[in-house]
Design a protein around this motif. Structure first.
Motif, short mmCIF file in Angstrom:
data_model
loop_
_atom_site.label_atom_id
_atom_site.label_comp_id
_atom_site.label_asym_id
_atom_site.label_seq_id
_atom_site.Cartn_x
_atom_site.Cartn_y
_atom_site.Cartn_z
N TYR A 1 0.76 -1.05 -0.05
CA TYR A 1 0.04 -0.02 0.03
C TYR A 1 0.80 1.16 0.04
CZ TYR A 1 -3.40 3.66 1.81
OH TYR A 1 -4.16 4.51 1.86
N GLN A 2 2.16 1.29 0.70
CA GLN A 2 2.85 2.26 0.80
C GLN A 2 3.39 2.79 -0.52
OE1 GLN A 2 5.64 1.92 3.72
NE2 GLN A 2 6.76 4.17 3.56
N SER A 3 4.09 1.66 -1.30
CA SER A 3 4.38 1.75 -2.65
C SER A 3 3.47 2.54 -3.57
CB SER A 3 4.93 0.43 -3.15
OG SER A 3 4.01 -0.37 -3.17
N GLN A 4 2.31 1.94 -3.44
CA GLN A 4 1.22 2.66 -4.20
C GLN A 4 0.86 4.00 -4.02
OE1 GLN A 4 -0.28 1.16 -6.72
NE2 GLN A 4 0.34 -1.15 -6.42
N GLN A 5 1.12 4.49 -2.66
CA GLN A 5 1.01 5.87 -2.34
C GLN A 5 2.04 6.65 -2.84
OE1 GLN A 5 -1.41 7.43 -0.77
NE2 GLN A 5 -2.97 5.88 -0.16
N ASN B 1 -7.67 4.73 -11.90
CA ASN B 1 -7.51 3.46 -11.72
C ASN B 1 -6.41 3.02 -10.38
OD1 ASN B 1 -9.12 3.17 -14.01
ND2 ASN B 1 -7.19 3.17 -15.45
N LEU B 2 -5.76 3.91 -10.10
CA LEU B 2 -4.81 3.56 -9.00
C LEU B 2 -5.77 3.46 -7.74
CD1 LEU B 2 -1.34 5.22 -9.89
CD2 LEU B 2 -1.88 2.86 -9.84
N VAL C 1 -6.08 0.68 -4.97
CA VAL C 1 -5.91 1.02 -3.58
C VAL C 1 -7.05 0.72 -2.68
CG1 VAL C 1 -5.35 2.76 -1.92
CG2 VAL C 1 -3.91 2.84 -3.83
N GLY C 2 -8.45 1.08 -3.26
CA GLY C 2 -9.58 0.57 -2.36
C GLY C 2 -9.52 -0.64 -2.40
N GLN D 1 -9.31 -5.71 0.83
CA GLN D 1 -8.52 -7.04 1.25
C GLN D 1 -7.59 -6.86 2.64
OE1 GLN D 1 -6.30 -8.09 -2.09
NE2 GLN D 1 -7.88 -8.15 -3.42
N LEU D 2 -7.17 -5.82 2.86
CA LEU D 2 -6.43 -5.75 4.16
C LEU D 2 -7.22 -5.89 5.31
CD1 LEU D 2 -3.80 -5.09 5.58
CD2 LEU D 2 -4.15 -2.75 4.95
N CYS D 3 -8.56 -5.21 5.14
CA CYS D 3 -9.41 -5.10 6.10
C CYS D 3 -9.91 -6.57 6.58
CB CYS D 3 -10.71 -4.26 5.77
SG CYS D 3 -10.24 -2.57 5.83
N MET D 4 -10.07 -7.38 5.38
CA MET D 4 -10.62 -8.78 5.70
C MET D 4 -9.59 -9.66 6.15
SD MET D 4 -12.38 -9.47 1.86
CE MET D 4 -13.76 -8.56 1.13
N LEU D 5 -8.15 -9.37 5.72
CA LEU D 5 -7.42 -9.99 6.64
C LEU D 5 -7.10 -9.81 8.06
CD1 LEU D 5 -4.47 -10.15 3.87
CD2 LEU D 5 -5.71 -11.92 4.50
N MET D 6 -7.18 -8.61 8.35
CA MET D 6 -7.15 -8.06 9.76
C MET D 6 -8.26 -8.77 10.48
SD MET D 6 -4.58 -5.98 10.03
CE MET D 6 -5.23 -5.30 11.17
#
Length: 839
Positions: A217-221, A300-301, A305-306, A311-316
């Motif tokens: 996520y940081q690399s995308q930001q 698109n980016l 990111v959304g 997915q991050l929320c699901m994993l969390m």
């Protein structure tokens, strides 16, 4: 096997292999086959004569039941010898066992994610399903079928989706983010030997997974920030261009109003400014397009990111749920520890120990229950398979019983005919009328001479194996002309078939060959005692092509390494394009090579052209020999199992490696030497027979000379001929001496009974065709005649070679004296020699 899981896995594999083997055994046509497994077919002229295998359809209901009762197991990391070398497994504690159950639940919930799970039918050994009965009822079978169908539909329609325990989409997660979760779940197998606690294990792996997602996520930001900066710089450039355009338009207006009398050079300068303004406008349009594309890329980016955030929320959430489970287990553990520590005294400690033991015993019983359920399922499948195999065996037994009944009826019919014939022959009829016995004799002769044809109707149960026109090698079994010789050949063919039918060791020999070739599948074959004994017992028909080629390459490797690729084709091309002195004699001998073999019986036969090519190529390679009568038969036998180039190298092996020099030249010097060596061996190994021949002055080398020259071709029956060639191509020319002596020893007593030279010589001309028992002959050659050192043969060859050369020198001197005398003497001028007459 280290565990019960591995044991059941290997039992399942053995059961599957046995089922496949028995089905193939029932389906294959095993007529004249000596091996239980199909092998590579030959490459020579007899390859198309190999019987084909026809596989019957399997029982669909049995396969369906087997799939229902299949014991789905998979081996652990250690199997076979690796598992045997490991120490005995340690019994897990109650806490580890509960964690094992929890990891098994997670593993089962993730089982649909495994690639190819439904196709390979692999899962864990101990399942978590609740069973009511040990024996599977019909209702259980139906439920298992329904569950299996649902699993198949789910796997086909929803590949990449998870089960209900993990609702998010793994298919959209990149590979790098999927791997840690798989490792996290799979590492539960080795948790018993880990030093860290369950809480530390789950937290560490979860944090690792979250850190990787955060890095992504940081690399995308960062990439988004970079694009924003580029967009701002482009906007600034557009603003500057707009200012430039406005100033230029103002200058143009000013110059047109105030400077009407300006010179031409300044007007041109103004025009150039106008052109620059147009170029800047075009550039502005391009920048606007780039701006739009960058904005679309930013959108698109933002979408990506959304998605990553979701997915991050699901994993969390998943990690949080697991943390809750871990915390719950930890609280239960701490409560148990607090409850046990709060109690004091020996009574409390003993009660806690008993409770722990009862828990461990309960866990052990549950584990055993699952094992017994699986074993029961396996045994049910075993009963099913054994029942099917028993039914197949009973069907085969009924079939053989029907064949036996038919044969017994036919035998009774033949015996009745012969009894009628004997009864009629007891009372001879003196009249000129046709005797009834004559009719019976005529009918019996016709039945005996009747060949197997397609017009004959098949019998009700079984059509007996009549003697066919050709054997498996293509040789004619029964001649067409002479009726008396036809009866003798028919009797010999029937005797050969009787020997083959009564041979009980052929199947075991075939199995030995299959095992040996399987053991050399991944390594190169080497000369050894085991291989020599196998070859001496005879190479099976289906493996002879491969073994002959290997033997030939073993002897001519040094010649092949020194030649260029395509050497045989080059020789053949030269022989076809240029005139060859041996070509005429080769053409004359082609149809006289093996006229009783269907592969060489006519000019259009398949083997004739191959035979011509090999002989022409060899005559071009070895011009000193060119062509000698006898080489054609050697090549013809080799071509029955080898292709043209391999048959060419086989001839090179025999002529240039095995046999001494001048063996196939015009003088046949080496052949004469071998006959004298054979006489010496006869006097040593068979002294009685040698003395018998000397007594009646019988020169048996007139018969044996052709044996050595063509390696028994047309001298023995085909089954024995090819077994001799098997050993000959592996061991060399010593085999010829062994079998030549063995043939005489086989019939030694019969020859000793003959008391005149004419009858002895007449018997020697055909006695080898009456020898049919290949095993007995091989036993004499390689057993009764030992010891048989090759050094002795070499020494005797050297000794007799000098004597023969000395005799040839004396004959040449006598010839020269005769020529000189004929020139000087008038009376002898008209005399000419045989050689001069031929020339």
């Amino acid at each position: 096997a280290a565990t019960r899981q591995d044991m059941t896995y290997w039992l399942q594999e053995l059961q599957q292999k046995r089922w496949e083997y028995c089905n193939n055994l029932d389906a294959a046509k095993r007529d004249s086959r000596t091996s239980p497994t199909p092998s590579d077919f030959s490459k020579g002229l007899v390859a198309k004569d190999n019987p084909d295998l026809s596989i019957l359809s399997q029982n669909a209901s049995a396969e369906r039941a087997r799939n229902i009762l299949a014991v789905e197991t998979s081996p652990t990391d250690l199997v076979g010898e690796q598992a045997a070398s490991q120490p005995a497994p340690v019994q897990p504690s109650a806490i580890n066992f509960s964690l094992k159950q929890w990891s098994t639940e997670i593993k089962n919930s993730m089982s649909s994610l495994r690639k190819g799970n439904n196709e390979n039918r692999k899962s864990v050994f101990y399942t978590t399903e609740e069973w009511e009965l040990l024996d599977p009822t019909p209702k259980d079978l139906e439920e298992s079928m329904t569950l299996e169908e649902k699993r198949k539909h789910l796997a086909e329609g929803n590949k990449g989706l998870t089960s209900s325990a993990f609702p998010f989409d793994f298919g959209r997660i990149p590979h790098k983010t999927r791997r840690p979760l798989k490792d996290m779940i799979g590492s539960t197998k080795s948790r018993n030997s880990s030093d860290s606690s369950p809480t530390e294990w789950c937290s560490g792996n979860g944090n690792k997974l979250v850190s990787e997602l955060q890095l992504k996520y940081q690399s995308q930001q960062e990439e988004l920030e970079k694009l924003k900066k580029d967009l701002l710089s482009q906007k600034e450039l557009v603003r500057l261009l707009q200012q430039t355009v406005r100033s230029s338009q103002y200058d143009k207006y000013f110059t047109s109003r105030l400077c009407e009398g300006v010179p031409k050079d300044k007007l041109e300068l103004l025009h150039q400014k106008d052109d620059q303004i147009l170029g800047l406008n075009n550039q502005l349009e391009k920048l606007n397009l780039e701006k739009d594309s960058l904005q679309q890329e930013v959108k698109n980016l933002k979408c990506k990111v959304g998605e990553l955030n979701e997915q991050l929320c699901m994993l969390m959430e998943t990690i949080q749920a697991k943390d809750e489970v871990i915390m719950k287990l930890s609280r239960q553990l701490s409560e148990c520890e607090d409850s046990t520590s709060s109690q004091s005294g020996a009574v409390n400690s003993s009660m806690a120990t008993c409770a722990n033991k009862e828990l461990q015993e309960l866990d052990r019983l549950k584990d055993n229950l699952q094992g017994y359920k699986t074993q029961n399922k396996f045994l049910n499948k075993e009963i099913l398979e054994l029942s099917a195999l028993r039914r197949n065996a009973e069907a085969r037994e009924r079939e053989w019983q029907a064949k036996y009944t038919s044969l017994e009826a036919k035998l009774c019919q033949i015996e009745s005919k012969y009894l009628i014939l004997l009864q009629e022959m007891k009372t001879p009829v003196c009249s000129e009328e046709q005797s009834p016995a004559r009719e019976v004799i005529t009918q019996l002769l016709e039945d005996a001479l009747k060949a197997e044809t397609s017009e004959q109707p098949e019998q009700a149960f079984f059509k007996p194996h009549l003697v066919s026109e050709y054997d498996i090698y293509g040789f004619q079994t029964v001649p067409e002309d002479d009726d008396e010789e036809k009866l003798v050949a028919k009797s010999r063919a029937l005797d050969l078939r009787s020997l083959s039918l009564s041979e009980n060791r052929e199947i075991s020999a075939g199995v030995k060959w299959e095992n040996y070739l399987a053991s050399t599948m991944n390594r190169e074959m080497m000369r050894c005692v085991e291989l020599k004994n196998l070859i001496r017992s005879g190479i099976p028909h289906e493996h002879r092509s491969k073994m002959w080629k290997w033997c030939v390459n073993l002897h001519v490797k040094k010649f092949k390494d020194s030649t260029v690729p395509g050497y045989f084709q080059t020789l053949l091309q030269n022989a076809l394009e240029k005139q060859n002195p041996a070509s005429k004699q080769i053409e004359l001998d082609l149809l006289r090579t093996l006229p009783n073999n269907k592969h060489y019986s006519s000019p259009t036969s398949e083997g004739i052209q191959k035979l011509r090519n090999v002989l022409l190529a060899f005559s071009w390679r070895n011009p000193d020999i060119g062509y000698c009568q006898g080489l054609n038969r050697l090549v013809a036998i080799a071509l029955l199992y080898l292709e043209q180039e391999d048959a060419f190298w086989c001839l090179v092996t025999i002529v240039e490696v095995f046999m001494p020099r001048d063996y196939y030249t015009k003088t046949l010097l080496g052949s004469q030497v071998d006959q004298r060596v054979f006489k010496d061996l006869m006097s040593e190994k068979l002294p009685r027979l040698h003395a018998h021949f000397e007594q009646y002055k019988v020169d048996y080398t007139l018969i044996t000379f052709n044996w050595f020259l063509v390696v028994f071709v047309d001298s023995v029956v085909s089954d024995i001929l090819f077994k001799i060639w098997d050993s000959f191509l592996y061991e060399g020319p010593k085999v010829i001496f062994r079998f030549a002596l063995a043939l005489f020893k086989y019939k030694e007593e019969e020859i000793l009974k003959l008391q005149d030279s004419m009858s002895i010589f007449k018997y020697l001309r055909y006695f080898t065709r009456t020898i049919l028992d290949a095993r007995k002959l091989t036993g004499i050659a390689f057993g009764d005649l030992n010891p048989f050192p090759l050094r002795q043969i070499r020494n005797r060859r050297t000794y007799h070679l000098e004597k023969v050369r000395l005799e040839l020198t004396e004959l040449e001197a006598i010839r020269e004296d005769f020529l000189r005398e004929r020139e000087t003497c008038v009376e002898k001028r008209d005399l000419i020699s045989d050689d001069e007459e031929d020339s």
